[in-house]
Design a protein around this motif. Sequence first.
Motif, mmCIF file in Angstrom:
data_model
loop_
_atom_site.group_PDB
_atom_site.id
_atom_site.type_symbol
_atom_site.label_atom_id
_atom_site.label_comp_id
_atom_site.label_asym_id
_atom_site.label_seq_id
_atom_site.Cartn_x
_atom_site.Cartn_y
_atom_site.Cartn_z
ATOM 1 N N LEU A 1 0.920 -1.111 -0.093
ATOM 2 C CA LEU A 1 0.036 0.115 0.008
ATOM 3 C C LEU A 1 1.115 1.414 0.065
ATOM 4 N N ALA A 2 1.945 1.138 0.725
ATOM 5 C CA ALA A 2 2.979 2.335 0.971
ATOM 6 C C ALA A 2 3.544 2.831 -0.489
ATOM 7 N N LYS A 3 3.403 1.934 -1.532
ATOM 8 C CA LYS A 3 3.916 2.630 -3.091
ATOM 9 C C LYS A 3 2.995 3.217 -3.552
ATOM 10 N N PHE A 4 1.519 3.232 -3.133
ATOM 11 C CA PHE A 4 0.576 4.133 -3.822
ATOM 12 C C PHE A 4 0.343 5.381 -2.783
ATOM 13 N N ASP A 5 1.106 6.087 -3.165
ATOM 14 C CA ASP A 5 1.316 7.464 -2.066
ATOM 15 C C ASP A 5 1.126 8.815 -2.868
ATOM 16 N N GLY A 6 0.644 8.669 -4.207
ATOM 17 C CA GLY A 6 0.379 9.694 -4.946
ATOM 18 C C GLY A 6 1.489 10.707 -5.576
ATOM 19 N N GLN A 7 2.774 10.286 -5.219
ATOM 20 C CA GLN A 7 4.008 10.869 -5.745
ATOM 21 C C GLN A 7 4.588 10.100 -6.839
ATOM 22 N N ASP A 8 5.387 10.977 -7.573
ATOM 23 C CA ASP A 8 6.076 10.573 -8.636
ATOM 24 C C ASP A 8 5.178 9.634 -9.746
ATOM 25 N N GLY A 9 4.020 10.289 -10.075
ATOM 26 C CA GLY A 9 3.029 9.529 -11.192
ATOM 27 C C GLY A 9 2.391 8.376 -10.510
ATOM 28 N N GLN A 10 2.596 7.805 -9.123
ATOM 29 C CA GLN A 10 1.853 6.803 -8.618
ATOM 30 C C GLN A 10 0.239 7.238 -8.212
ATOM 31 N N PRO A 11 -0.726 6.258 -8.373
ATOM 32 C CA PRO A 11 -1.843 6.543 -7.870
ATOM 33 C C PRO A 11 -1.851 6.589 -6.334
#
Length: 80
Positions: A11-21
């Motif tokens: 879940l931590a990978k989907f933090d809204g940073q660097d183009g991530q949702p």
Amino acid sequence: MSEKVFNQAKLAKFDGQDGQPAYVAVDGVVYDVSNVDAWQDGKHHGNLAGQELTSVIDGQSPHGRKVLAKLPVVGKYQDD
């Protein structure tokens, strides 16, 4: 198609940073907040996307859980 399962690290990978949702988990459900203006850049009133936020929704959110019904569900959350 099987439902996606997220743990804390995934879940931590989907933090809204660097183009991530931007995803958040509440009560075992993972919601996509990417298109919510208030979650610009994965941040909302000091809270960060990519986290489990049940206690925040229940204890600090003025709108409570009613906003969750409008969000897309992307999977379920399970603690490690």
